[in-house]
Design an enzyme around this catalytic site. Structure first.
Site, PDB file in Angstrom:
ATOM      1  N   ARG A 206       0.847  -1.201   0.000  1.00  0.00           N
ATOM      2  CA  ARG A 206       0.000   0.000   0.000  1.00  0.00           C
ATOM      3  C   ARG A 206       0.883   1.252   0.000  1.00  0.00           C
ATOM      4  NH1 ARG A 206      -3.512  -3.476   3.400  1.00  0.00           N
ATOM      5  NH2 ARG A 206      -2.161  -2.968   5.149  1.00  0.00           N
ATOM      6  N   ASP A 247     -15.765  -4.049  -4.173  1.00  0.00           N
ATOM      7  CA  ASP A 247     -15.723  -5.177  -3.244  1.00  0.00           C
ATOM      8  C   ASP A 247     -17.142  -5.713  -3.102  1.00  0.00           C
ATOM      9  OD1 ASP A 247     -13.410  -6.086  -0.991  1.00  0.00           O
ATOM     10  OD2 ASP A 247     -15.462  -6.707  -0.528  1.00  0.00           O
ATOM     11  N   SER A 248     -17.260  -7.010  -2.825  1.00  0.00           N
ATOM     12  CA  SER A 248     -18.588  -7.606  -2.683  1.00  0.00           C
ATOM     13  C   SER A 248     -19.080  -7.546  -1.241  1.00  0.00           C
ATOM     14  CB  SER A 248     -18.573  -9.053  -3.191  1.00  0.00           C
ATOM     15  OG  SER A 248     -17.578  -9.783  -2.501  1.00  0.00           O
ATOM     16  N   ASP A 297      -6.266  -7.397  -5.903  1.00  0.00           N
ATOM     17  CA  ASP A 297      -5.826  -8.112  -4.694  1.00  0.00           C
ATOM     18  C   ASP A 297      -6.906  -9.100  -4.251  1.00  0.00           C
ATOM     19  OD1 ASP A 297      -4.435  -8.893  -2.438  1.00  0.00           O
ATOM     20  OD2 ASP A 297      -5.025  -7.149  -1.254  1.00  0.00           O
ATOM     21  N   CYS A 337      -2.416 -14.208  -2.989  1.00  0.00           N
ATOM     22  CA  CYS A 337      -2.068 -14.623  -1.625  1.00  0.00           C
ATOM     23  C   CYS A 337      -2.282 -16.127  -1.477  1.00  0.00           C
ATOM     24  CB  CYS A 337      -2.863 -13.837  -0.591  1.00  0.00           C
ATOM     25  SG  CYS A 337      -4.638 -14.046  -0.748  1.00  0.00           S
TER      26      CYS A 337
HETATM   27  N1  SAH Z   1      -6.629  -5.143  -0.674  1.00  0.00           N
HETATM   28  C1  SAH Z   1      -7.223  -5.275   0.629  1.00  0.00           C
HETATM   29  C2  SAH Z   1      -7.457  -6.708   1.030  1.00  0.00           C
HETATM   30  C3  SAH Z   1      -8.318  -7.506   0.078  1.00  0.00           C
HETATM   31  S1  SAH Z   1      -9.023  -8.923   0.792  1.00  0.00           S
HETATM   32  C4  SAH Z   1      -6.360  -4.526   1.654  1.00  0.00           C
HETATM   33  O1  SAH Z   1      -5.260  -4.059   1.314  1.00  0.00           O
HETATM   34  O2  SAH Z   1      -6.783  -4.414   2.803  1.00  0.00           O
HETATM   35  C5  SAH Z   1     -10.064  -9.525  -0.428  1.00  0.00           C
HETATM   36  C6  SAH Z   1     -11.404  -8.802  -0.556  1.00  0.00           C
HETATM   37  O3  SAH Z   1     -12.050  -9.359  -1.687  1.00  0.00           O
HETATM   38  C7  SAH Z   1     -12.381  -8.965   0.595  1.00  0.00           C
HETATM   39  O4  SAH Z   1     -12.725  -7.690   1.095  1.00  0.00           O
HETATM   40  C8  SAH Z   1     -13.625  -9.638  -0.017  1.00  0.00           C
HETATM   41  O5  SAH Z   1     -14.849  -9.068   0.468  1.00  0.00           O
HETATM   42  C9  SAH Z   1     -13.458  -9.312  -1.488  1.00  0.00           C
HETATM   43  N2  SAH Z   1     -14.036 -10.247  -2.464  1.00  0.00           N
HETATM   44  C10 SAH Z   1     -13.962 -11.596  -2.477  1.00  0.00           C
HETATM   45  N3  SAH Z   1     -14.505 -12.085  -3.603  1.00  0.00           N
HETATM   46  C11 SAH Z   1     -14.938 -11.020  -4.328  1.00  0.00           C
HETATM   47  C12 SAH Z   1     -15.571 -10.868  -5.604  1.00  0.00           C
HETATM   48  N4  SAH Z   1     -15.855 -11.934  -6.365  1.00  0.00           N
HETATM   49  N5  SAH Z   1     -15.845  -9.636  -6.032  1.00  0.00           N
HETATM   50  C13 SAH Z   1     -15.566  -8.556  -5.262  1.00  0.00           C
HETATM   51  N6  SAH Z   1     -14.946  -8.635  -4.068  1.00  0.00           N
HETATM   52  C14 SAH Z   1     -14.642  -9.849  -3.604  1.00  0.00           C
END
Ligand code: SAH
Length: 396
Positions: A206, A247-248, A297, A337
């Site tokens: 970040r 985000d979902s 991510d 990850c």
């Molecule tokens: N980049 C973030 C962490 C991401 S964690 C940080 O730096 O803090 C992964 C995220 O993906 C979660 O918030 C989860 O709600 C979201 N997610 C999972 N599957 C998804 C999808 N199909 N579409 C949108 N968001 C999704």
């Protein structure tokens, strides 16, 4: 003291100081969940002290390979002290720090994160579960803090035959708090957030995002899988004119919007989409939208190598779409990850996604997890987070 005897030839990984003994390696012997056992080779020679987990495929997790070591409160205190001392020298740019990273710190199954004055622990295996009280007391003593929240709601607990356990282990109070990271404030809730509340492993990436946005003058940013907006805040702090966050999870996006406000950043520059990333990327491609920077991510798509093939297709899909949405000269910050997808494979997936998208991509930088989530020479499973910064070469 109970003894677990291994089958002939099954001593090799313990001799290399890898901490896991799988059920198939055991010739005879068992013990109660979390009970300390002596592990011997087929000839009866000492290999390790470990914690037995009769319900788990990982039957023993080793505490020590020294025969003279006693596994007692002093042992845990010393391992915790060493883990905390390692972080003190890392100069972490945040008051959110991973103090204990399980196997990598010689404490299999235990994760401890510190958020300011609050500790959060996950007891993910039978061994650390059994020593929970000792570990909790030692953590307070070593850090001088008084609050420890338990987030033992990981999927690994089921595999260990352990029920979920959450709540204050020591101290109490509000579970919502504010973390400082690279000079930005980030609100989180240790009771409700993912993992122990936040993705500390992405901290330096970040920070890099902020720096790149500033250095390249990236105006329009798309942050996919934004969670509570860590990359969104970083991009805005770096000077982005507009950030679209996808985000979902509705609650995650609400926290993200609160985090933008918390930093005095301009809410009018933000667009929040409570939606599926894949569908959103496709829609943006159809609409001909383009961005100067895109962060991808996703959550763990391949927990183990067995899921790698399907996950590879999913990674390739989102990366191909990401490349298509990138303006010439724009940057893709893409992550995996998944422990089941190694660095080399991830590089190949992203490369072939770029080729399929018809993009001339330049790999600028490799990224990894923050150093308070260490990898060790004995435990390759500890490597999970990897990322790449790829530039779409500006058209001549
Ligand atoms: N980049 C973030 C962490 C991401 S964690 C940080 O730096 O803090 C992964 C995220 O993906 C979660 O918030 C989860 O709600 C979201 N997610 C999972 N599957 C998804 C999808 N199909 N579409 C949108 N968001 C999704």
């Amino acid at each position: 003291m109970k003894t677990i005897r291994l089958k002939p030839g099954k001593e090799r990984s313990l001799l290399r100081r890898h901490p896991w003994v799988f059920d198939g390696a055991v010739a005879k012997g068992s013990a109660d969940p979390g009970e300390t056992v002596r592990v011997d080779d087929a000839e009866g020679r000492f290999l390790a002290w470990g914690a037995c987990s009769p319900a788990s495929k990982i039957r023993v997790r080793a505490w020590s390979f020294e025969q003279a070591q006693r596994i007692d409160a002093a042992f845990f205190c010393e391992r915790l002290r060493a883990a905390i001392a390692l972080r003190e020298r890392l100069a972490v740019a945040s008051d959110g720090v991973r103090l204990v990273h399980a196997e990598a710190d010689g404490l299999p199954g235990l994760v401890v994160d510190r958020y300011g004055d609050t500790l959060v622990a996950q007891f993910g295996a039978a061994g650390v579960e059994r020593w929970k009280g000792v570990i909790a007391d030692a953590l307070l003593e070593l850090t001088g803090l008084s609050r420890l929240y338990e987030r033992s709601d990981t999927s690994s607990r089921q595999l260990e035959g352990l029920p979920e356990a959450t709540g204050w282990l020591r101290g109490g109070g509000d579970t919502a708090l504010v973390l400082q990271e690279h000079g930005c404030k980030l609100g989180l809730d240790v009771a409700l957030g993912h993992k122990t509340g936040y993705y500390l492993d992405q901290r330096d990436n970040r920070g890099l995002c902020r720096e790149l946005v500033q250095r390249y003058g990236l105006a329009e940013v798309l942050n996919c899988y934004s969670y509570t907006g860590g990359f969104t805040v970083a991009a805005l702090a770096g000077g982005a004119q507009r950030v679209v966050s996808v985000d979902s999870s509705g609650p995650a996006l609400q926290q993200a919007a609160a985090n933008v406000a918390l930093n005095g950043l301009d809410a009018a520059r933000c667009e929040w989409l409570d939606a599926d990333v894949n569908a959103t990327l496709r829609r943006f491609v159809e609409q001909g939208r383009q961005f100067d920077a895109i962060v991808l991510d996703p959550p763990k798509l391949a927990p183990t190598a067995a899921h790698a093939e399907r996950a590879a297709r999913a990674y390739k899909d989102i990366n191909r779409l990401g490349f298509k949405l990138l303006k010439p000269g724009g940057l893709l910050l893409t992550f995996s990850c998944s422990g089941g997808v190694g660095v080399e494979l991830f590089h190949k997936i992203v490369a072939s996604a770029g080729i399929d998208a018809g993009v001339d991509g330049v790999f600028l930088q490799r990224m990894g997890g923050a150093p308070d989530h260490p990898m060790t020479v004995q435990f390759p499973e500890g490597e999970y987070l990897k990322g790449l910064v790829v530039m779409r070469r500006p058209t001549a």
